[in-house]
Design an enzyme around this catalytic site. Structure first.
Site, short mmCIF file in Angstrom:
data_model
loop_
_atom_site.label_atom_id
_atom_site.label_comp_id
_atom_site.label_asym_id
_atom_site.label_seq_id
_atom_site.Cartn_x
_atom_site.Cartn_y
_atom_site.Cartn_z
N THR A 69 38.27 40.29 44.29
CA THR A 69 38.20 39.99 45.73
C THR A 69 37.06 40.82 46.32
OG1 THR A 69 40.59 39.72 45.71
CG2 THR A 69 39.56 39.94 47.86
N PHE A 129 45.39 29.86 31.47
CA PHE A 129 46.70 30.06 32.09
C PHE A 129 47.55 31.10 31.37
CE2 PHE A 129 45.42 25.76 33.35
CZ PHE A 129 45.60 25.83 34.73
N LEU A 130 46.97 31.82 30.41
CA LEU A 130 47.80 32.77 29.66
C LEU A 130 48.34 33.85 30.59
CD1 LEU A 130 46.30 35.76 29.13
CD2 LEU A 130 44.94 34.40 27.60
N GLU A 168 49.78 37.83 30.75
CA GLU A 168 49.68 39.04 29.94
C GLU A 168 51.03 39.38 29.35
OE1 GLU A 168 47.58 42.22 31.90
OE2 GLU A 168 46.19 40.74 32.72
N LEU A 202 53.26 29.94 41.65
CA LEU A 202 54.09 30.91 40.91
C LEU A 202 54.37 32.13 41.79
CD1 LEU A 202 52.33 30.74 37.42
CD2 LEU A 202 54.70 30.09 37.91
N CYS A 243 45.69 38.60 38.94
CA CYS A 243 45.40 37.25 39.44
C CYS A 243 46.09 36.83 40.73
CB CYS A 243 45.74 36.24 38.35
SG CYS A 243 44.58 36.31 36.99
N LYS A 248 44.67 38.10 44.18
CA LYS A 248 43.27 37.68 44.29
C LYS A 248 43.17 36.16 44.49
CE LYS A 248 41.09 37.58 40.15
NZ LYS A 248 40.57 36.27 39.75
N ARG A 254 46.77 46.64 36.92
CA ARG A 254 46.04 46.10 38.08
C ARG A 254 47.01 45.49 39.09
NH1 ARG A 254 41.54 42.58 35.09
NH2 ARG A 254 43.33 42.16 33.77
N ARG A 297 63.89 46.29 39.28
CA ARG A 297 63.71 45.14 38.37
C ARG A 297 65.04 44.54 37.94
NH1 ARG A 297 58.56 42.84 37.95
NH2 ARG A 297 57.05 44.48 38.26
C1 UDX Z 1 38.61 37.83 34.34
C2 UDX Z 1 38.73 37.44 35.80
O1 UDX Z 1 39.11 38.57 36.55
C3 UDX Z 1 39.72 36.35 36.02
O2 UDX Z 1 39.64 35.88 37.33
C4 UDX Z 1 39.42 35.22 35.14
O3 UDX Z 1 40.45 34.29 35.21
C5 UDX Z 1 39.13 35.63 33.73
O4 UDX Z 1 38.24 36.72 33.64
P1 UDX Z 1 39.97 39.53 32.90
O5 UDX Z 1 39.55 39.09 31.55
O6 UDX Z 1 41.35 40.03 33.09
O7 UDX Z 1 39.85 38.33 33.91
O8 UDX Z 1 38.91 40.55 33.51
P2 UDX Z 1 38.37 41.89 32.89
O9 UDX Z 1 39.36 42.45 31.93
O10 UDX Z 1 37.87 42.70 34.02
O11 UDX Z 1 37.13 41.39 32.00
C6 UDX Z 1 35.91 41.01 32.47
C7 UDX Z 1 34.85 41.61 31.53
O12 UDX Z 1 33.58 41.07 31.86
C8 UDX Z 1 34.73 43.13 31.59
O13 UDX Z 1 34.93 43.68 30.31
C9 UDX Z 1 33.31 43.35 32.10
O14 UDX Z 1 32.69 44.49 31.54
C10 UDX Z 1 32.63 42.07 31.67
N1 UDX Z 1 31.42 41.77 32.45
C11 UDX Z 1 31.47 41.74 33.79
C12 UDX Z 1 30.22 41.51 31.78
O15 UDX Z 1 30.18 41.55 30.56
N2 UDX Z 1 29.11 41.20 32.52
C13 UDX Z 1 29.13 41.18 33.88
O16 UDX Z 1 28.10 40.93 34.50
C14 UDX Z 1 30.35 41.45 34.53
C1 UDX Z 2 49.78 35.08 35.81
C2 UDX Z 2 50.09 33.62 35.48
O1 UDX Z 2 51.44 33.51 35.01
C3 UDX Z 2 49.13 33.09 34.42
O2 UDX Z 2 49.36 31.71 34.18
C4 UDX Z 2 47.70 33.31 34.90
O3 UDX Z 2 46.79 32.90 33.93
C5 UDX Z 2 47.46 34.77 35.26
O4 UDX Z 2 48.43 35.21 36.21
P1 UDX Z 2 50.28 37.42 34.68
O5 UDX Z 2 49.73 38.01 35.92
O6 UDX Z 2 49.80 37.93 33.37
O7 UDX Z 2 50.02 35.84 34.65
O8 UDX Z 2 51.86 37.63 34.66
P2 UDX Z 2 53.14 36.83 35.19
O9 UDX Z 2 54.11 36.80 34.08
O10 UDX Z 2 52.82 35.57 35.83
O11 UDX Z 2 53.73 37.85 36.26
C6 UDX Z 2 53.03 38.18 37.44
C7 UDX Z 2 53.83 39.16 38.26
O12 UDX Z 2 54.97 38.54 38.83
C8 UDX Z 2 54.35 40.36 37.47
O13 UDX Z 2 54.20 41.53 38.24
C9 UDX Z 2 55.80 40.03 37.25
O14 UDX Z 2 56.60 41.17 37.08
C10 UDX Z 2 56.13 39.30 38.53
N1 UDX Z 2 57.28 38.39 38.41
C11 UDX Z 2 57.20 37.31 37.58
C12 UDX Z 2 58.43 38.65 39.13
O15 UDX Z 2 58.51 39.62 39.87
N2 UDX Z 2 59.47 37.77 38.99
C13 UDX Z 2 59.43 36.68 38.18
O16 UDX Z 2 60.43 35.94 38.12
C14 UDX Z 2 58.25 36.46 37.45
#
Ligand code: UDX
Ligand code: UDX
Length: 456
Positions: free
Chosen positions: A89, A157-158, A160, A222, A271, A274, A341, A428
């Site tokens: 953001t 859509f994975l 973590e 979600l 995610c 943001k 994060r 939780r």
């Molecule tokens: C990122 C985005 O935040 C998310 O919105 C998107 O869906 C998938 O990519 P994530 O993989 O979790 O998610 O981000 P992050 O772990 O911060 O990885 C991004 C990587 O890109 C970092 O390792 C960073 O060093 C790298 N990067 C960033 C580059 O190699 N070049 C750049 O110019 C900027």
């Molecule tokens: C999410 C989306 O699920 C995924 O598809 C997208 O690609 C990235 O964002 P993620 O952030 O890794 O994935 O985790 P998720 O399992 O969705 O949980 C997000 C947050 O919601 C966590 O803090 C979790 O604890 C919370 N959560 C989830 C609840 O509080 N209650 C629930 O029932 C489910």
């Protein structure tokens, strides 16, 4: 065929490792500007913790999966380039606090243009505002070059903690492309890669903008579900209903479904917040202010849930927590990850420290990140991986993350080591509240009436 991924983060790393495993004939290279991260991917200690990921990397690293910092060379050699750089953001200027910061994405597009010597398919993996592919297209085609670039949207859509399972067996693969001959051909190339292990009926192709918007929409829906159940949790605490029972009763309705209805201290992760803010910005940019307000409320309820949790701790501990030791069990934004994060624990720990409590953070995987997140607080916060030690002489413990290990602790031992009256706050809903109450704890859980000895 050669695939390159720019960005070796939570999304790029695992996704490419899975493609490398399922397509041994394709060379997959992941590049990143962060050298430390690249070295970590090549070491025994991967930069991110994901169950099952190490096995996938071990099988493929050096065979057809490579990590490097040489972005230029990677671009030159690749047929397909996945762009998986971060899109945080914006924290400055126009749209600050809501719009996505697209500077890394734009830099990447310019970098591709500078190094490309042959035609390429560019795959937008990062979550982006709708119509970003258009902007990328324009940058890539801004110079008279012999190469042609076809931009596709292929959001990930994975989730973590379950990344490997989600990549192995996705609900769907979404690929957006242009309805031109080149666009259709590029889409087919990507479809054929995923079809190596994903059943064809789960691979959806759409236009680019539907694909971009679907990613924002999925995360918004979600997150909205979590905020909805959390709003009901407050009502349960006030009325004597139990949010677990309510969730299970409403979840039986097949139109609603049982998943993603766990009330909590709030959602975190890189995610949800943001992407909703991004959606809000999009609504506003389209003049749809009421709709922007509607989605914004999902984030506000999430903040409120965390503030409400801290408020409850203070008021139940006799309106002061100053000088009191409080152990936070968990700091990751969810179980099975070291990622912190946007973790609700950050906001909560900061508020507790502001009230001058002595906060001790425990977590099996996330303490390194916690130290960075709470760096500003210096020695007002302590860290201990051992939950028993964290809770020693504490007035209260609070569950922040649903790590299974916290269900199995010897709570009698913990109770005996704590100051009395001892408080347990379950953010939780994972503890056996009745059992804790019988041991002597005063138990306050999200979404149900408290069990306390103090009124007697
Ligand atoms: C990122 C985005 O935040 C998310 O919105 C998107 O869906 C998938 O990519 P994530 O993989 O979790 O998610 O981000 P992050 O772990 O911060 O990885 C991004 C990587 O890109 C970092 O390792 C960073 O060093 C790298 N990067 C960033 C580059 O190699 N070049 C750049 O110019 C900027
Ligand atoms: C999410 C989306 O699920 C995924 O598809 C997208 O690609 C990235 O964002 P993620 O952030 O890794 O994935 O985790 P998720 O399992 O969705 O949980 C997000 C947050 O919601 C966590 O803090 C979790 O604890 C919370 N959560 C989830 C609840 O509080 N209650 C629930 O029932 C489910």
């Amino acid at each position: 065929m050669k695939i390159l991924c720019i960005g070796a983060g939570y999304v790029g790393g695992p996704t490419m490792a899975m493609i490398a495993r399922e397509c041994p004939d394709i060379t997959v290279t992941v590049v990143d500007v962060n050298e430390e991260r690249i070295l970590a991917w090549q070491s025994d200690e991967l930069p991110i913790y994901e169950p099952g990921l190490k096995e996938v990397v071990d099988e493929t690293l050096g065979r057809n999966l490579f990590f490097s910092t040489d972005v230029g060379k990677g671009i030159e050699e690749a047929d397909i380039i996945f762009v998986s750089v971060n899109t945080p953001t914006k924290t400055f200027g126009h749209g600050s606090g809501r719009a996505a910061d697209l500077q890394y994405l734009e830099k990447t597009a310019r970098n591709i243009l500078a190094h490309a010597k042959s035609d390429k398919i560019i795959v937008e993996k990062s979550t982006v505002p709708v119509r970003t592919a258009d902007a990328m297209n324009r940058i890539l085609n801004s110079r008279n070059s012999d190469c042609s670039f076809e931009v596709l949207s292929n959001p990930e859509f994975l989730a973590e903690g379950s990344a490997v399972k989600d990549l192995e067996n996705p609900d769907r693969i979404l690929i957006g492309g242009h309805d031109t001959e080149a666009g259709r051909k590029a889409m087919q190339t990507l479809v054929d890669i995923y079809a190596r292990w994903v059943p064809k009926e789960r691979i959806i192709t759409t236009n680019v903008w539907s694909s971009e918007l679907s990613k924002l929409a999925a995360n918004a829906l979600l997150a909205q579900r979590v905020s909805s159940i959390n709003s009901l949790s407050a009502l349960c605490e006030a009325t004597g209903a139990d949010v677990g029972e309510v969730a299970s009763a409403v979840g039986r309705d097949s139109r609603i479904g049982p998943r993603f209805l766990n009330a909590s201290v709030g959602f975190g992760g890189s995610c949800f917040r943001k992407d909703i803010l991004n959606l809000v910005y999009l609504c506003e940019s389209c003049g749809l202010h009421e709709l922007g307000e509607y989605w914004h409320q999902v984030v506000r309820v999430n903040d409120y849930q965390q503030d409400r949790f801290v408020g409850g701790m203070i008021s139940n501990m006799f309106n002061t927590i100053s000088g009191k030791r409080i152990a936070l069990f968990g700091f990751a934004f969810k179980a099975d990850t070291g990622d912190t994060r946007e973790s609700p624990a950050i906001r909560i720990a900061k508020q507790l420290a502001e009230e001058r409590a002595n906060v001790v953070i425990s977590d099996p995987r996330a303490l390194d990140n916690a130290r960075i997140d709470l760096g500003d607080l210096g020695d007002r916060v302590a860290y201990d991986e051992d939950p028993y030690k964290a809770a020693e002489k504490a007035h209260a413990l609070a569950i922040m993350t649903e790590w299974p290990c916290y269900k199995q602790l010897d709570y009698q031992r913990i109770f005996d080591s704590m100051l009395k009256p001892a408080f347990a706050f379950d953010g939780r809903r994972i503890l056996d509240h009745q059992k804790l109450y019988e041991m002597g704890f005063n138990v306050y859980s999200i979404g149900r009436a408290p069990l306390t000895h103090l009124d007697a």
